[in-house]
Write a protein that holds these residues in place. Structure first.
Motif, mmCIF file in Angstrom:
data_model
loop_
_atom_site.group_PDB
_atom_site.id
_atom_site.type_symbol
_atom_site.label_atom_id
_atom_site.label_comp_id
_atom_site.label_asym_id
_atom_site.label_seq_id
_atom_site.Cartn_x
_atom_site.Cartn_y
_atom_site.Cartn_z
ATOM 1 N N ARG A 151 5.303 -6.318 -9.110
ATOM 2 C CA ARG A 151 5.370 -6.138 -7.533
ATOM 3 C C ARG A 151 6.935 -5.788 -7.081
ATOM 4 N NH1 ARG A 151 6.326 -9.425 -2.430
ATOM 5 N NH2 ARG A 151 5.472 -8.159 -0.815
ATOM 6 N N SER A 152 7.892 -6.266 -7.629
ATOM 7 C CA SER A 152 9.137 -5.689 -7.309
ATOM 8 C C SER A 152 9.409 -4.343 -7.612
ATOM 9 C CB SER A 152 10.343 -6.692 -8.179
ATOM 10 O OG SER A 152 10.146 -7.789 -7.670
ATOM 11 N N TRP A 153 8.642 -3.916 -8.776
ATOM 12 C CA TRP A 153 8.819 -2.284 -8.819
ATOM 13 C C TRP A 153 8.050 -1.437 -7.779
ATOM 14 C CZ3 TRP A 153 4.665 0.660 -10.035
ATOM 15 C CH2 TRP A 153 4.825 2.064 -10.439
ATOM 16 N N PHE A 154 6.848 -1.981 -7.732
ATOM 17 C CA PHE A 154 5.925 -1.460 -6.852
ATOM 18 C C PHE A 154 6.614 -1.057 -5.366
ATOM 19 C CE2 PHE A 154 2.219 -0.390 -4.127
ATOM 20 C CZ PHE A 154 1.372 0.146 -4.955
ATOM 21 N N LEU A 155 7.256 -2.042 -4.879
ATOM 22 C CA LEU A 155 8.131 -2.069 -3.511
ATOM 23 C C LEU A 155 9.106 -0.976 -3.502
ATOM 24 C CD1 LEU A 155 8.409 -5.805 -2.784
ATOM 25 C CD2 LEU A 155 6.809 -4.136 -1.562
ATOM 26 N N THR A 156 9.503 -0.429 -4.647
ATOM 27 C CA THR A 156 10.527 0.797 -4.511
ATOM 28 C C THR A 156 9.745 1.904 -4.416
ATOM 29 O OG1 THR A 156 10.281 0.996 -7.195
ATOM 30 C CG2 THR A 156 11.916 -0.781 -6.320
ATOM 31 N N LEU A 157 8.616 2.006 -4.312
ATOM 32 C CA LEU A 157 8.157 3.396 -4.131
ATOM 33 C C LEU A 157 8.103 3.802 -2.884
ATOM 34 C CD1 LEU A 157 4.583 2.538 -6.207
ATOM 35 C CD2 LEU A 157 6.519 3.925 -7.135
ATOM 36 N N THR B 158 0.879 -1.178 0.096
ATOM 37 C CA THR B 158 -0.094 -0.029 -0.083
ATOM 38 C C THR B 158 1.027 1.238 0.206
ATOM 39 O OG1 THR B 158 -1.827 -1.011 1.242
ATOM 40 C CG2 THR B 158 -1.941 1.273 1.331
ATOM 41 N N VAL B 159 0.328 2.289 -0.935
ATOM 42 C CA VAL B 159 1.157 3.672 -0.818
ATOM 43 C C VAL B 159 0.028 4.637 -0.675
ATOM 44 C CG1 VAL B 159 2.285 5.242 -2.379
ATOM 45 C CG2 VAL B 159 2.895 2.589 -2.418
ATOM 46 N N PRO C 64 -0.867 9.461 -11.718
ATOM 47 C CA PRO C 64 0.293 10.230 -11.323
ATOM 48 C C PRO C 64 1.223 9.409 -10.016
ATOM 49 C CG PRO C 64 -1.650 11.695 -11.623
ATOM 50 C CD PRO C 64 -2.210 10.207 -11.516
ATOM 51 N N GLY C 65 2.540 9.579 -10.276
ATOM 52 C CA GLY C 65 3.207 8.974 -9.159
ATOM 53 C C GLY C 65 3.692 7.430 -9.584
ATOM 54 N N PHE C 66 2.824 6.933 -10.502
ATOM 55 C CA PHE C 66 2.886 5.575 -10.989
ATOM 56 C C PHE C 66 3.451 5.213 -12.235
ATOM 57 C CE2 PHE C 66 0.373 5.877 -7.345
ATOM 58 C CZ PHE C 66 0.582 4.929 -6.433
ATOM 59 N N GLN C 67 3.667 6.231 -12.925
ATOM 60 C CA GLN C 67 3.951 5.974 -14.535
ATOM 61 C C GLN C 67 5.044 5.191 -14.780
ATOM 62 O OE1 GLN C 67 3.617 9.047 -12.913
ATOM 63 N NE2 GLN C 67 2.484 10.714 -13.618
ATOM 64 N N GLY C 68 5.835 4.952 -13.940
ATOM 65 C CA GLY C 68 6.958 3.993 -14.085
ATOM 66 C C GLY C 68 6.627 2.251 -14.192
ATOM 67 N N ALA C 69 5.461 2.024 -13.912
ATOM 68 C CA ALA C 69 4.928 0.597 -13.898
ATOM 69 C C ALA C 69 5.503 -0.118 -15.141
ATOM 70 C CB ALA C 69 3.558 0.578 -13.448
ATOM 71 N N PRO C 70 6.120 -1.121 -14.749
ATOM 72 C CA PRO C 70 6.708 -2.138 -15.808
ATOM 73 C C PRO C 70 5.616 -2.643 -16.567
ATOM 74 C CG PRO C 70 7.015 -3.016 -13.871
ATOM 75 C CD PRO C 70 6.747 -1.837 -13.657
ATOM 76 N N GLY C 71 5.524 -2.980 -17.772
ATOM 77 C CA GLY C 71 4.320 -3.647 -18.458
ATOM 78 C C GLY C 71 5.002 -5.050 -18.496
ATOM 79 N N GLY C 72 4.345 -6.091 -19.134
ATOM 80 C CA GLY C 72 4.626 -7.517 -19.103
ATOM 81 C C GLY C 72 3.573 -8.299 -18.523
ATOM 82 N N PHE C 73 3.704 -9.717 -18.590
ATOM 83 C CA PHE C 73 2.604 -10.574 -18.022
ATOM 84 C C PHE C 73 3.063 -11.203 -16.451
ATOM 85 C CE2 PHE C 73 2.233 -11.049 -22.483
ATOM 86 C CZ PHE C 73 0.997 -11.100 -22.637
ATOM 87 N N SER C 74 4.256 -10.557 -15.989
ATOM 88 C CA SER C 74 4.634 -11.190 -14.505
ATOM 89 C C SER C 74 4.047 -10.319 -13.500
ATOM 90 C CB SER C 74 6.271 -11.083 -14.506
ATOM 91 O OG SER C 74 6.668 -11.414 -13.070
#
Length: 211
Positions: free
Chosen positions: A172-178, A119-120, A157-167
């Motif tokens: 989640r690994s990206w989200f945890l860096t927020l 959660t952010v 806004p603030g989440f534009q860097g979310a990676p695409g793809g099927f994984s």
């Protein structure tokens, strides 16, 4: 051409918990179910993860803004008090949130998953942008839950860097860096959850009903 073939071959391996739907609840059902939480506005990434191999089974978003909803792309969750429009579930009270998590946190033969909720905190405006992005996304095809989740996040806004793809795991690994992210983990029979009855329908789908 080779890339398309490889993707087609890989899809059955991804997202065992994902399904497909094209539901459209009535205006009255959505209006009646609407739930407004007094908690701080936030966006939560919910990830269903295999207990055996740590594989990603599903991605979804819990969005708390002017109302609280779940964006459940290609999800299989159904509840009579959570009307759905194109993968957006309304009426997400605290109990309904728990029923949703409990539905995915399973320790059954061939279905062993736990759920993480990351959660952010965000502004009410940002949360409402995410809700509108989810509502405008349309139904997501089977096995595309991480793709759909990333698309909605990328429009927020603030989440534009979310990676695409099927994984779901990569997302989640990206989200945890927020900044400011807070993590909760739930397993089957977690006492914090409202445990639901899973009723297998004639078409083989599982429908969740709280006790």
């Amino acid at each position: 051409m080779l890339r398309r073939v490889l993707i087609a071959l890989a899809l059955p391996l991804f997202l065992a918990a994902c399904g497909a739907d094209n539901k459209w609840a009535s205006d009255e059902a959505v209006r009646t179910a609407r739930y407004v939480s007094e908690e701080q506005p936030s966006i939560s990434l919910m990830t269903v993860i295999g207990l055996n191999r740590g594989e990603g089974g599903h991605s979804a978003l819990l969005i708390n803004g002017s109302q609280r909803v779940i964006f459940d792309p290609a999800g299989s969750f159904v509840h009579p008090r959570a009307p759905e429009r194109h993968d957006v579930l309304y009426g997400i009270t605290p109990a309904m949130r728990n029923v949703y998590i409990d539905y995915h946190a399973r320790d059954l033969p061939g279905e062993r998953y736990y759920v993480t909720v990351d959660t952010v905190p965000v502004s009410r405006e940002t949360a409402d942008i995410a809700i509108r992005a989810a509502e405008g996304n349309g139904p997501v095809n089977k096995a595309f839950c991480a793709v759909g989740t990333s698309k909605v996040l990328s429009a927020t806004p603030g989440f534009q860097g979310a990676p695409g793809g099927f994984s779901p795991i990569r997302l989640r690994s990206w989200f945890l860096t927020l900044p400011g992210v807070r993590t909760e983990e739930y397993r089957d029979n977690d006492p914090r959850l409202v445990h639901g009855d899973l009723l297998k329908m004639n078409d083989g789908s599982l429908h969740a009903y709280d006790r």
